[in-house]
Design a protein around this motif. Structure first.
Motif, PDB file in Angstrom:
ATOM      1  N   LYS A   1       0.905  -0.679  -0.176  1.00 26.60           N
ATOM      2  CA  LYS A   1       0.311   0.236   0.084  1.00 26.60           C
ATOM      3  C   LYS A   1       0.983   1.526  -0.113  1.00 26.60           C
ATOM      4  CE  LYS A   1      -3.730  -2.081   2.345  1.00 26.60           C
ATOM      5  NZ  LYS A   1      -4.779  -2.476   3.847  1.00 26.60           N
ATOM      6  N   ILE A   2       0.674   2.059  -1.414  1.00 27.93           N
ATOM      7  CA  ILE A   2       1.371   3.399  -0.982  1.00 27.93           C
ATOM      8  C   ILE A   2       0.632   4.652  -1.184  1.00 27.93           C
ATOM      9  CG2 ILE A   2       3.441   2.284  -2.234  1.00 27.93           C
ATOM     10  CD1 ILE A   2       2.450   3.331  -4.915  1.00 27.93           C
TER      11      ILE A   2
ATOM     12  N   ASP B   1       8.913   8.189  -6.704  1.00 30.77           N
ATOM     13  CA  ASP B   1       8.916   8.373  -6.026  1.00 30.77           C
ATOM     14  C   ASP B   1       7.345   7.559  -5.109  1.00 30.77           C
ATOM     15  OD1 ASP B   1      12.250   9.402  -4.885  1.00 30.77           O
ATOM     16  OD2 ASP B   1      11.255  10.566  -6.060  1.00 30.77           O
ATOM     17  N   PHE B   2       7.816   6.182  -4.130  1.00 32.38           N
ATOM     18  CA  PHE B   2       6.327   6.444  -3.342  1.00 32.38           C
ATOM     19  C   PHE B   2       6.670   6.343  -1.490  1.00 32.38           C
ATOM     20  CE2 PHE B   2       7.866   1.991  -4.985  1.00 32.38           C
ATOM     21  CZ  PHE B   2       7.609   1.732  -3.715  1.00 32.38           C
ATOM     22  N   GLN B   3       6.074   6.448  -0.989  1.00 35.34           N
ATOM     23  CA  GLN B   3       5.976   6.686   0.339  1.00 35.34           C
ATOM     24  C   GLN B   3       5.185   4.677   0.731  1.00 35.34           C
ATOM     25  OE1 GLN B   3       5.825   9.911   2.285  1.00 35.34           O
ATOM     26  NE2 GLN B   3       4.322   8.564   4.653  1.00 35.34           N
ATOM     27  N   TYR B   4       5.797   4.121   2.106  1.00 32.63           N
ATOM     28  CA  TYR B   4       4.783   3.148   1.873  1.00 32.63           C
ATOM     29  C   TYR B   4       3.670   3.735   2.834  1.00 32.63           C
ATOM     30  CZ  TYR B   4       8.452   0.097   0.591  1.00 32.63           C
ATOM     31  OH  TYR B   4       9.486  -0.335  -0.027  1.00 32.63           O
ATOM     32  N   LEU B   5       2.583   3.239   3.137  1.00 40.66           N
ATOM     33  CA  LEU B   5       1.167   3.648   3.929  1.00 40.66           C
ATOM     34  C   LEU B   5       1.858   3.498   5.129  1.00 40.66           C
ATOM     35  CD1 LEU B   5      -1.299   5.181   3.138  1.00 40.66           C
ATOM     36  CD2 LEU B   5      -2.357   2.896   3.867  1.00 40.66           C
ATOM     37  N   GLY B   6       1.428   5.025   5.733  1.00 37.26           N
ATOM     38  CA  GLY B   6       1.588   4.853   7.183  1.00 37.26           C
ATOM     39  C   GLY B   6       2.895   4.772   7.880  1.00 37.26           C
ATOM     40  N   ARG B   7       4.136   5.094   7.258  1.00 34.98           N
ATOM     41  CA  ARG B   7       5.013   5.009   6.951  1.00 34.98           C
ATOM     42  C   ARG B   7       6.066   6.152   6.232  1.00 34.98           C
ATOM     43  NH1 ARG B   7       8.131  -1.339   5.507  1.00 34.98           N
ATOM     44  NH2 ARG B   7       9.313  -0.212   6.646  1.00 34.98           N
ATOM     45  N   GLN B   8       6.225   7.482   7.640  1.00 33.24           N
ATOM     46  CA  GLN B   8       6.309   8.413   6.495  1.00 33.24           C
ATOM     47  C   GLN B   8       7.948   8.364   6.502  1.00 33.24           C
ATOM     48  OE1 GLN B   8       5.192  11.794   8.937  1.00 33.24           O
ATOM     49  NE2 GLN B   8       3.006  11.332   8.595  1.00 33.24           N
ATOM     50  N   ASP B   9       8.791   7.581   6.918  1.00 38.63           N
ATOM     51  CA  ASP B   9      10.168   7.584   7.329  1.00 38.63           C
ATOM     52  C   ASP B   9      10.564   6.309   6.510  1.00 38.63           C
ATOM     53  OD1 ASP B   9       9.527   5.180   8.991  1.00 38.63           O
ATOM     54  OD2 ASP B   9      10.890   5.077  10.023  1.00 38.63           O
ATOM     55  N   ALA B  10       9.617   5.891   5.450  1.00 40.12           N
ATOM     56  CA  ALA B  10       9.834   4.774   4.514  1.00 40.12           C
ATOM     57  C   ALA B  10       9.378   5.084   3.390  1.00 40.12           C
ATOM     58  CB  ALA B  10       9.466   3.008   5.033  1.00 40.12           C
TER      59      ALA B  10
ATOM     60  N   ASP C   1      -7.642   7.260  -1.441  1.00 37.82           N
ATOM     61  CA  ASP C   1      -6.645   7.126  -0.521  1.00 37.82           C
ATOM     62  C   ASP C   1      -5.133   6.614  -0.332  1.00 37.82           C
ATOM     63  OD1 ASP C   1      -8.180   7.586   1.685  1.00 37.82           O
ATOM     64  OD2 ASP C   1      -9.196   5.796   2.226  1.00 37.82           O
ATOM     65  N   HIS C   2      -5.019   6.143  -1.824  1.00 39.44           N
ATOM     66  CA  HIS C   2      -3.863   5.048  -1.678  1.00 39.44           C
ATOM     67  C   HIS C   2      -3.989   4.556  -2.818  1.00 39.44           C
ATOM     68  CE1 HIS C   2      -6.044   2.248   1.275  1.00 39.44           C
ATOM     69  NE2 HIS C   2      -4.630   1.415   0.567  1.00 39.44           N
ATOM     70  N   SER C   3      -2.980   3.644  -3.363  1.00 39.24           N
ATOM     71  CA  SER C   3      -2.264   3.057  -4.409  1.00 39.24           C
ATOM     72  C   SER C   3      -2.402   1.739  -3.013  1.00 39.24           C
ATOM     73  CB  SER C   3      -2.259   3.085  -5.348  1.00 39.24           C
ATOM     74  OG  SER C   3      -2.516   1.609  -6.327  1.00 39.24           O
ATOM     75  N   PHE C   4      -2.411   0.607  -3.936  1.00 38.82           N
ATOM     76  CA  PHE C   4      -2.552  -0.968  -3.249  1.00 38.82           C
ATOM     77  C   PHE C   4      -2.534  -2.349  -5.094  1.00 38.82           C
ATOM     78  CE2 PHE C   4      -6.674  -1.617  -4.669  1.00 38.82           C
ATOM     79  CZ  PHE C   4      -6.671  -3.072  -4.759  1.00 38.82           C
TER      80      PHE C   4
END
Length: 214
Positions: free
Chosen positions: A73-74, A148-157, A118-121
């Protein structure tokens, strides 16, 4: 052997068993966490479709392949395209890019995932393609595309991929005449992208006909 020695032996055995059980649980927990860690093959590229006036119609492509055991989820999922002109002087970039060749002109930036989502998966074993169409000036010789993408719910990842591509010359691509109709859309099952329904407002662009691998 008296009772004192027997109780002492039992205590040592119990301690040894507890230590082994603790070690076994630590290994199981580590393996479980490792299974849940995202495993993603992430690539970006561009398809140069044809010339239109002084521009090259270009399709930006990002591919995510989920090689892990859990859904990916991103949010957000952005791109940036920078250019190097045919007449530009070659320069080195700053320390932020480790002195690599500078692509000085920002041509386009945006998002593969719409702001309304909301997000993509991407489900395990599935390969999903994201697309965005832009126009690149014919005066540009090379582009650098980055996603660039961010793992959903993980702002540092975060995860990013980049690629350098040469913009084709007139001889290498067809010229799209003004007023030409758009090509007909492909039928389902021919590799076109569609929106797949999902719960909780999540959405995914899934290639039709792409099945999870066994």
């Amino acid at each position: 052997m008296n009772w004192s020695q027997i109780f002492e032996l039992i205590g040592k055995l119990a301690t040894g068993i507890a230590a082994l059980a603790g070690a076994w649980w630590a290994v199981v927990r580590w393996r479980k966490q490792d299974e849940l860690f995202p495993r993603v093959n992430f690539e970006v590229s561009a398809n140069f479709v044809g010339f239109h006036g002084d521009s090259v119609i270009t399709e930006l492509v990002a591919v995510l392949e989920n090689k892990g055991q859990v859904p990916l989820k991103i949010r957000p999922f952005s791109f940036k395209v920078r250019g190097l002109g045919k007449e530009a002087t070659l320069q080195k970039g700053s320390a932020n890019v480790r002195g690599q060749l500078l692509f000085p002109t920002l041509l386009e930036e945006g998002d593969f995932v719409p702001a309304s989502w909301d997000h993509s998966f991407v489900y395990p074993g599935v390969r999903t393609e994201y697309n965005f169409v832009i126009a690149i000036p014919k005066t540009v010789a090379f582009i650098r595309m980055q996603g660039d993408f961010q793992y959903l719910g993980r702002q540092d990842a975060t995860h990013h991929a980049a690629k350098i591509l040469a913009v084709p010359t007139n001889e290498a691509l067809p010229t799209l005449a003004t007023g030409d109709p758009m090509p007909a859309a492909k039928a389902d099952g021919e590799g076109t992208a569609q929106q797949a329904p999902a719960p909780d407002g999540a959405r995914s662009l899934a290639l039709l006909g792409t099945a999870p691998r066994g």
